[in-house]
Enzyme design. Structure first.
Site, PDB file in Angstrom:
ATOM      1  N   LYS A 170       0.852  -1.196   0.000  1.00 20.89           N
ATOM      2  CA  LYS A 170       0.000   0.000   0.000  1.00 20.89           C
ATOM      3  C   LYS A 170       0.880   1.234   0.000  1.00 20.89           C
ATOM      4  O   LYS A 170       2.050   1.209   0.374  1.00 20.89           O
ATOM      5  CB  LYS A 170      -0.939   0.005   1.214  1.00 20.89           C
ATOM      6  CG  LYS A 170      -0.266   0.013   2.582  1.00 20.89           C
ATOM      7  CD  LYS A 170       0.148   1.385   3.098  1.00 20.89           C
ATOM      8  CE  LYS A 170       0.763   1.313   4.485  1.00 20.89           C
ATOM      9  NZ  LYS A 170       1.436   2.594   4.880  1.00 20.89           N
ATOM     10  N   PRO A 186       9.285  -4.434  -0.307  1.00 21.19           N
ATOM     11  CA  PRO A 186      10.435  -4.013   0.507  1.00 21.19           C
ATOM     12  C   PRO A 186      10.054  -3.817   1.967  1.00 21.19           C
ATOM     13  O   PRO A 186       8.931  -3.432   2.289  1.00 21.19           O
ATOM     14  CB  PRO A 186      10.880  -2.693  -0.140  1.00 21.19           C
ATOM     15  CG  PRO A 186       9.709  -2.234  -0.935  1.00 21.19           C
ATOM     16  CD  PRO A 186       8.964  -3.449  -1.359  1.00 21.19           C
ATOM     17  N   ALA A 190       9.749   0.042   4.845  1.00 25.49           N
ATOM     18  CA  ALA A 190       9.543   0.975   3.738  1.00 25.49           C
ATOM     19  C   ALA A 190       8.297   1.829   3.901  1.00 25.49           C
ATOM     20  O   ALA A 190       8.085   2.768   3.143  1.00 25.49           O
ATOM     21  CB  ALA A 190       9.457   0.197   2.423  1.00 25.49           C
ATOM     22  N   GLY A 191       7.429   1.493   4.872  1.00 24.00           N
ATOM     23  CA  GLY A 191       6.163   2.202   5.000  1.00 24.00           C
ATOM     24  C   GLY A 191       5.116   1.720   4.019  1.00 24.00           C
ATOM     25  O   GLY A 191       4.133   2.412   3.751  1.00 24.00           O
ATOM     26  N   GLY A 229       3.603  -1.463   4.307  1.00 23.82           N
ATOM     27  CA  GLY A 229       2.699  -2.416   4.935  1.00 23.82           C
ATOM     28  C   GLY A 229       2.947  -3.867   4.589  1.00 23.82           C
ATOM     29  O   GLY A 229       2.035  -4.690   4.714  1.00 23.82           O
ATOM     30  N   GLY A 230       4.170  -4.225   4.188  1.00 27.10           N
ATOM     31  CA  GLY A 230       4.436  -5.595   3.759  1.00 27.10           C
ATOM     32  C   GLY A 230       4.146  -6.638   4.823  1.00 27.10           C
ATOM     33  O   GLY A 230       3.486  -7.646   4.559  1.00 27.10           O
ATOM     34  N   GLY A 231       4.626  -6.413   6.045  1.00 20.91           N
ATOM     35  CA  GLY A 231       4.378  -7.370   7.122  1.00 20.91           C
ATOM     36  C   GLY A 231       2.916  -7.448   7.487  1.00 20.91           C
ATOM     37  O   GLY A 231       2.368  -8.543   7.694  1.00 20.91           O
ATOM     38  N   SER A 232       2.258  -6.290   7.555  1.00 21.92           N
ATOM     39  CA  SER A 232       0.824  -6.255   7.877  1.00 21.92           C
ATOM     40  C   SER A 232       0.016  -6.979   6.808  1.00 21.92           C
ATOM     41  O   SER A 232      -0.943  -7.699   7.104  1.00 21.92           O
ATOM     42  CB  SER A 232       0.345  -4.809   7.993  1.00 21.92           C
ATOM     43  OG  SER A 232       1.006  -4.141   9.049  1.00 21.92           O
ATOM     44  N   SER A 233       0.397  -6.789   5.547  1.00 20.82           N
ATOM     45  CA  SER A 233      -0.293  -7.452   4.450  1.00 20.82           C
ATOM     46  C   SER A 233      -0.135  -8.965   4.547  1.00 20.82           C
ATOM     47  O   SER A 233      -1.098  -9.721   4.369  1.00 20.82           O
ATOM     48  CB  SER A 233       0.237  -6.946   3.112  1.00 20.82           C
ATOM     49  OG  SER A 233      -0.490  -7.481   2.035  1.00 20.82           O
ATOM     50  N   ASP A 282      -2.604  -1.381  10.926  1.00 19.90           N
ATOM     51  CA  ASP A 282      -3.052  -1.275   9.534  1.00 19.90           C
ATOM     52  C   ASP A 282      -3.365  -2.625   8.906  1.00 19.90           C
ATOM     53  O   ASP A 282      -3.647  -2.711   7.713  1.00 19.90           O
ATOM     54  CB  ASP A 282      -2.021  -0.528   8.692  1.00 19.90           C
ATOM     55  CG  ASP A 282      -0.652  -1.201   8.667  1.00 19.90           C
ATOM     56  OD1 ASP A 282      -0.452  -2.166   9.437  1.00 19.90           O
ATOM     57  OD2 ASP A 282       0.210  -0.760   7.884  1.00 19.90           O
TER      58      ASP A 282
END
Length: 269
Positions: free
Chosen positions: A8, A92, A95-96, A98-102, A134
């Site tokens: 995102k 990445p 990075a801001g 949201g990769g982990g949250s996703s 998030d």
């Protein structure tokens, strides 16, 4: 069975107040982009979850990965069978975006389908909110206006499908503590939802702001330089996303860009 967690970007991000619990209330527009990880699920051969990592290096204990935490969260209520999940990282990190949250939210979706738990969208969102502020956004993964700590979501009708989005991730890691270190909460002059939905993109540069830039740019001028380079290359709007360090540019035409020593992604909408 496979699923593809998306990244995102934040179209505006305003820190509006400090909460009594130590967190901050914010206002932002979350917008999903097609930079994706891959999650693959199959039956496990031993008790619990076995997690295999591929792609970008992840520097953390496996048990601290949100995929593991998601399995434990659902297992408490559903007594899940042994599962094997492969996580291929492309989004990445730090990075801001949201990769982990996703990954956590999409793991809920994946296990729900694979194990036939029968959870509704709303129930999955409630589980996701317990993983992180998030995470709930990625259950639906549609453009949304977010309030609270990012968990109060209002889907919006908005699309950037006729534009090109470029994301540049420098080799800089920005911690959440750093990002909040010089934040001064305040109500913005213009609400980000009103700007995104009511103004031409060409006017966003003056009215749509990420408050973390004031905190991060003085510490990491390279990030500010990337933003300016995107404007110089013809972006109609550019901004740091989340608390950084990635910066995105929105272009009417596909630009020719060269950012040495960075990760560069061309994202579809």
């Amino acid at each position: 069975m496979n699923i593809f967690p998306c990244a995102k970007i934040n179209l505006g991000l305003n820190i509006v107040s400090k909460r009594s619990d130590g967190y901050h209330n914010l206002e932002t527009v979350f917008y999903p982009i097609a930079i994706n990880d891959i999650l693959k699920i199959s039956d496990g051969k031993k008790e619990g979850l076995t997690l295999e990592l591929e792609g970008n290096y992840i520097e953390c204990d496996l048990e601290k990965n949100l995929v593991f935490k998601t399995y434990d969260l659902l297992n408490n209520d559903f007594n899940l069978p042994p599962l094997h999940i492969v996580l291929n990282k492309n989004i990445p990190m730090q990075a801001g975006m949201g990769g982990g949250s996703s990954d956590g939210a999409y793991t809920i979706r994946l296990i729900n389908d694979y194990c036939r738990l029968g959870l509704t969208i709303e129930e999955m969102e409630r589980y996701a909110a317990r993983l992180g502020a998030d995470c709930a956004f990625f259950i639906r993964a549609v453009p949304a206006y977010a309030e609270g700590i990012g968990e109060v979501l209002s889907p919006i009708r908005f699309s950037l499908e006729n534009y090109h989005i470029i994301v540049v991730k420098p080799p800089i890691a920005v911690s959440t503590r750093e990002a909040f270190s010089n934040i001064h909460p305040a109500i913005p002059a213009k609400n980000c939802r009103e700007v995104v939905l009511g103004q031409p993109i060409e006017t966003w540069r003056d009215d749509l702001k990420n408050d973390f830039e004031d905190s991060i740019f003085p510490q990491y001028p390279q990030i500010a330089e990337i933003k300016q380079q995107l404007y110089d290359a013809g972006a109609v709007y550019a901004s740091m996303t989340g608390s950084g360090s990635a910066v995105f540019g929105i272009f009417r035409e596909q630009p020719e860009l060269d950012f040495p020593a960075t990760q560069l992604f061309r994202a579809s909408c």
